[in-house]
Enzyme design. Sequence first.
Site, PDB file in Angstrom:
ATOM      1  N   THR A   1       0.825  -1.067   0.056  1.00  0.00           N
ATOM      2  CA  THR A   1      -0.061   0.215   0.016  1.00  0.00           C
ATOM      3  C   THR A   1       0.719   1.181  -0.139  1.00  0.00           C
ATOM      4  O   THR A   1       0.247   2.221  -0.161  1.00  0.00           O
ATOM      5  CB  THR A   1      -0.918  -0.030   1.324  1.00  0.00           C
ATOM      6  OG1 THR A   1      -0.153  -0.249   2.654  1.00  0.00           O
ATOM      7  CG2 THR A   1      -2.136  -0.761   1.119  1.00  0.00           C
ATOM      8  N   SER A   2       2.025   1.149   0.038  1.00  0.00           N
ATOM      9  CA  SER A   2       2.704   2.334   0.347  1.00  0.00           C
ATOM     10  C   SER A   2       4.428   2.297  -0.162  1.00  0.00           C
ATOM     11  O   SER A   2       4.866   0.881  -0.364  1.00  0.00           O
ATOM     12  CB  SER A   2       2.894   2.942   1.972  1.00  0.00           C
ATOM     13  OG  SER A   2       4.096   3.486   2.205  1.00  0.00           O
TER      14      SER A   2
ATOM     15  N   ILE B   1       7.867   1.457  -1.829  1.00  0.00           N
ATOM     16  CA  ILE B   1       8.382   0.456  -2.454  1.00  0.00           C
ATOM     17  C   ILE B   1       7.416  -0.718  -3.081  1.00  0.00           C
ATOM     18  O   ILE B   1       7.306  -0.958  -4.077  1.00  0.00           O
ATOM     19  CB  ILE B   1       9.602  -0.045  -2.095  1.00  0.00           C
ATOM     20  CG1 ILE B   1      10.634   0.896  -1.704  1.00  0.00           C
ATOM     21  CG2 ILE B   1      10.109  -1.123  -2.995  1.00  0.00           C
ATOM     22  CD1 ILE B   1      12.166   0.487  -1.171  1.00  0.00           C
TER      23      ILE B   1
ATOM     24  N   ARG C   1      -1.720  -4.418   6.386  1.00  0.00           N
ATOM     25  CA  ARG C   1      -2.391  -4.488   7.515  1.00  0.00           C
ATOM     26  C   ARG C   1      -3.870  -3.569   7.404  1.00  0.00           C
ATOM     27  O   ARG C   1      -4.752  -3.680   7.774  1.00  0.00           O
ATOM     28  CB  ARG C   1      -1.736  -3.911   8.981  1.00  0.00           C
ATOM     29  CG  ARG C   1      -0.973  -4.853   9.442  1.00  0.00           C
ATOM     30  CD  ARG C   1      -0.183  -4.254  10.461  1.00  0.00           C
ATOM     31  NE  ARG C   1       0.589  -2.986   9.902  1.00  0.00           N
ATOM     32  CZ  ARG C   1       1.435  -2.201  10.542  1.00  0.00           C
ATOM     33  NH1 ARG C   1       1.814  -2.630  11.808  1.00  0.00           N
ATOM     34  NH2 ARG C   1       1.969  -1.169   9.897  1.00  0.00           N
TER      35      ARG C   1
ATOM     36  N   TYR D   1      17.613  -4.023  13.026  1.00  0.00           N
ATOM     37  CA  TYR D   1      17.393  -3.730  11.567  1.00  0.00           C
ATOM     38  C   TYR D   1      18.543  -4.270  10.553  1.00  0.00           C
ATOM     39  O   TYR D   1      18.201  -4.825   9.575  1.00  0.00           O
ATOM     40  CB  TYR D   1      16.701  -2.179  11.195  1.00  0.00           C
ATOM     41  CG  TYR D   1      16.254  -2.020  10.135  1.00  0.00           C
ATOM     42  CD1 TYR D   1      15.204  -2.463   9.426  1.00  0.00           C
ATOM     43  CD2 TYR D   1      17.291  -1.395   9.160  1.00  0.00           C
ATOM     44  CE1 TYR D   1      14.839  -2.106   7.933  1.00  0.00           C
ATOM     45  CE2 TYR D   1      16.779  -1.084   7.808  1.00  0.00           C
ATOM     46  CZ  TYR D   1      15.682  -1.654   7.388  1.00  0.00           C
ATOM     47  OH  TYR D   1      15.290  -1.426   5.966  1.00  0.00           O
TER      48      TYR D   1
ATOM     49  N   LYS E   1      18.419  -7.053   8.042  1.00  0.00           N
ATOM     50  CA  LYS E   1      18.638  -7.135   6.682  1.00  0.00           C
ATOM     51  C   LYS E   1      19.873  -7.857   6.221  1.00  0.00           C
ATOM     52  O   LYS E   1      19.726  -8.375   4.967  1.00  0.00           O
ATOM     53  CB  LYS E   1      18.792  -5.639   6.243  1.00  0.00           C
ATOM     54  CG  LYS E   1      17.433  -4.667   6.353  1.00  0.00           C
ATOM     55  CD  LYS E   1      16.129  -5.421   5.620  1.00  0.00           C
ATOM     56  CE  LYS E   1      14.754  -4.837   5.761  1.00  0.00           C
ATOM     57  NZ  LYS E   1      13.861  -5.165   4.825  1.00  0.00           N
TER      58      LYS E   1
ATOM     59  N   THR F   1       9.994   7.383   1.011  1.00  0.00           N
ATOM     60  CA  THR F   1       8.395   6.536   1.346  1.00  0.00           C
ATOM     61  C   THR F   1       8.015   6.958   2.579  1.00  0.00           C
ATOM     62  O   THR F   1       8.529   7.960   3.271  1.00  0.00           O
ATOM     63  CB  THR F   1       8.781   5.025   1.534  1.00  0.00           C
ATOM     64  OG1 THR F   1       9.678   4.870   2.585  1.00  0.00           O
ATOM     65  CG2 THR F   1       9.673   4.563   0.281  1.00  0.00           C
TER      66      THR F   1
HETATM   67  N1  NAP Z   1      12.707   3.752   2.700  1.00  0.00           N
HETATM   68  C1  NAP Z   1      13.766   3.393   2.664  1.00  0.00           C
HETATM   69  O1  NAP Z   1      14.505   4.270   2.618  1.00  0.00           O
HETATM   70  C2  NAP Z   1      14.303   2.052   2.359  1.00  0.00           C
HETATM   71  C3  NAP Z   1      15.397   1.559   2.181  1.00  0.00           C
HETATM   72  C4  NAP Z   1      16.062   0.440   2.400  1.00  0.00           C
HETATM   73  C5  NAP Z   1      15.097  -0.745   2.479  1.00  0.00           C
HETATM   74  N2  NAP Z   1      13.889  -0.209   2.676  1.00  0.00           N
HETATM   75  C6  NAP Z   1      12.919  -1.406   2.829  1.00  0.00           C
HETATM   76  O2  NAP Z   1      11.874  -1.473   1.686  1.00  0.00           O
HETATM   77  C7  NAP Z   1      10.785  -2.151   2.511  1.00  0.00           C
HETATM   78  C8  NAP Z   1       9.489  -1.258   2.038  1.00  0.00           C
HETATM   79  O3  NAP Z   1       9.638  -0.141   2.838  1.00  0.00           O
HETATM   80  P1  NAP Z   1       9.141   1.421   2.313  1.00  0.00           P
HETATM   81  O4  NAP Z   1      10.299   2.362   2.479  1.00  0.00           O
HETATM   82  O5  NAP Z   1       8.267   1.169   1.268  1.00  0.00           O
HETATM   83  O6  NAP Z   1       7.976   1.572   3.543  1.00  0.00           O
HETATM   84  P2  NAP Z   1       6.596   2.151   3.936  1.00  0.00           P
HETATM   85  O7  NAP Z   1       6.539   3.102   3.066  1.00  0.00           O
HETATM   86  O8  NAP Z   1       6.707   2.319   5.251  1.00  0.00           O
HETATM   87  O9  NAP Z   1       5.311   0.809   3.412  1.00  0.00           O
HETATM   88  C9  NAP Z   1       5.854  -0.314   4.309  1.00  0.00           C
HETATM   89  C10 NAP Z   1       4.555  -1.230   3.822  1.00  0.00           C
HETATM   90  O10 NAP Z   1       4.513  -2.467   4.691  1.00  0.00           O
HETATM   91  C11 NAP Z   1       3.366  -2.548   5.123  1.00  0.00           C
HETATM   92  N3  NAP Z   1       3.488  -3.131   6.668  1.00  0.00           N
HETATM   93  C12 NAP Z   1       4.237  -2.524   7.683  1.00  0.00           C
HETATM   94  N4  NAP Z   1       4.017  -3.216   8.703  1.00  0.00           N
HETATM   95  C13 NAP Z   1       3.416  -4.501   8.211  1.00  0.00           C
HETATM   96  C14 NAP Z   1       2.998  -5.703   9.046  1.00  0.00           C
HETATM   97  N5  NAP Z   1       3.252  -5.821  10.275  1.00  0.00           N
HETATM   98  N6  NAP Z   1       2.498  -6.675   8.295  1.00  0.00           N
HETATM   99  C15 NAP Z   1       1.977  -6.418   7.202  1.00  0.00           C
HETATM  100  N7  NAP Z   1       2.599  -5.115   6.196  1.00  0.00           N
HETATM  101  C16 NAP Z   1       3.102  -4.447   7.047  1.00  0.00           C
HETATM  102  C17 NAP Z   1       2.550  -1.167   5.350  1.00  0.00           C
HETATM  103  O11 NAP Z   1       1.289  -1.226   5.207  1.00  0.00           O
HETATM  104  P3  NAP Z   1       0.239  -1.346   6.693  1.00  0.00           P
HETATM  105  O12 NAP Z   1       0.892  -0.155   7.590  1.00  0.00           O
HETATM  106  O13 NAP Z   1      -1.168  -1.199   6.283  1.00  0.00           O
HETATM  107  O14 NAP Z   1       0.648  -2.722   7.275  1.00  0.00           O
HETATM  108  C18 NAP Z   1       3.135  -0.489   3.919  1.00  0.00           C
HETATM  109  O15 NAP Z   1       2.297  -0.978   2.963  1.00  0.00           O
HETATM  110  C19 NAP Z   1      10.984  -2.454   3.754  1.00  0.00           C
HETATM  111  O16 NAP Z   1      11.570  -3.859   3.798  1.00  0.00           O
HETATM  112  C20 NAP Z   1      12.297  -1.718   3.868  1.00  0.00           C
HETATM  113  O17 NAP Z   1      13.134  -2.166   5.029  1.00  0.00           O
HETATM  114  C21 NAP Z   1      13.501   0.900   2.765  1.00  0.00           C
END
Ligand code: NAP
Length: 257
Positions: free
Chosen positions: A10-11, A13, A33, A149, A153, A184
């Site tokens: 939903t958000s 990546i 969720r 974290y 990872k 994000t």
């Molecule tokens: N943004 C960065 O700079 C960055 C860098 C490196 C790696 N990453 C990795 O990229 C991935 C995606 O992150 P993002 O940056 O796109 O974050 P984000 O915008 O916060 O999105 C997180 C997504 O995961 C869902 N989520 C969170 N907790 C959950 C749970 N307990 N069960 C099911 N779904 C859950 C959220 O929806 P709900 O809240 O509705 O559950 C949302 O859809 C993660 O694995 C993160 O570690 C991010």
Amino acid sequence: MPTALITGATSGIGAAFAARLARDGRDLVLVARDGERLEAAASGHREHGVSADVLVADLSTADGRDRVVARLTDPDAPVDLLVNNAGATQRHRFLEADPAALLAQHDLNVTAVLQLTRAALPGMVERGRGAVVNVSSMLGFATGSSSTYVAEKAWVTVFTEGLAGTLAGTGVRALVLCPGFVRTEFHERAGLEMGEPKGLMWLDAERVVEECLADLARGKVVSVPSPQYKAIAAWMDLMPRPVLRRLFAVGERRRNR
Ligand SMILES: NC(=O)c1ccc[n+]([C@@H]2O[C@H](COP(=O)([O-])OP(=O)(O)OC[C@H]3O[C@@H](n4cnc5c(N)ncnc54)[C@H](OP(=O)(O)O)[C@@H]3O)[C@@H](O)[C@H]2O)c1
């Protein structure tokens, strides 16, 4: 078209994966969720003529993971692309963090990746096609940080690299995506103050996903989007572990002051 199941769709990546795969004509199963947000995302993707099912599940709980496992192992509705994307961090340092919150984070970042991958692969191997994309982080290459974290990872990266070897010759692939900073909701959700997310080191989720899927098509195992982060990853590869450990320890000490 083969179906893709995306966690955290939903958000950020995960939403970018869903949008790109819907444009490619893939049927989708979207996991997160927040049910209302999932429905809104799914109805947008259906405009591309694909089906988009929603699966409300908290992947930090055994019950939530079991529901996604049931969908991944349904023989009548095979999933040929699993994107283990959902993940989270928190701002508290290890010794200050709530132990229950640390375990929930571990279950989301590690247990869910393990359990969903284990559920999805036998069917893919039997069909002789499919892929698992696990979303890790550049931080998975780091050592010497006390953040769980970072360790989680690192596990995702090493696990996926090993998996890619195991899957050789099966027609099924495994790729680990290791992005740097991406615009994000991730940092805000964790309560991390990051300042203005602009400049060379901040990437858009759409670009990260484009590069990842291009790397998957090329048969790469580790995807590090953007030349700037590729250069940092190559530098980290060359650094002896004790040097990296010391560098991160200095950073930690500064943060602790
Ligand atoms: N943004 C960065 O700079 C960055 C860098 C490196 C790696 N990453 C990795 O990229 C991935 C995606 O992150 P993002 O940056 O796109 O974050 P984000 O915008 O916060 O999105 C997180 C997504 O995961 C869902 N989520 C969170 N907790 C959950 C749970 N307990 N069960 C099911 N779904 C859950 C959220 O929806 P709900 O809240 O509705 O559950 C949302 O859809 C993660 O694995 C993160 O570690 C991010």
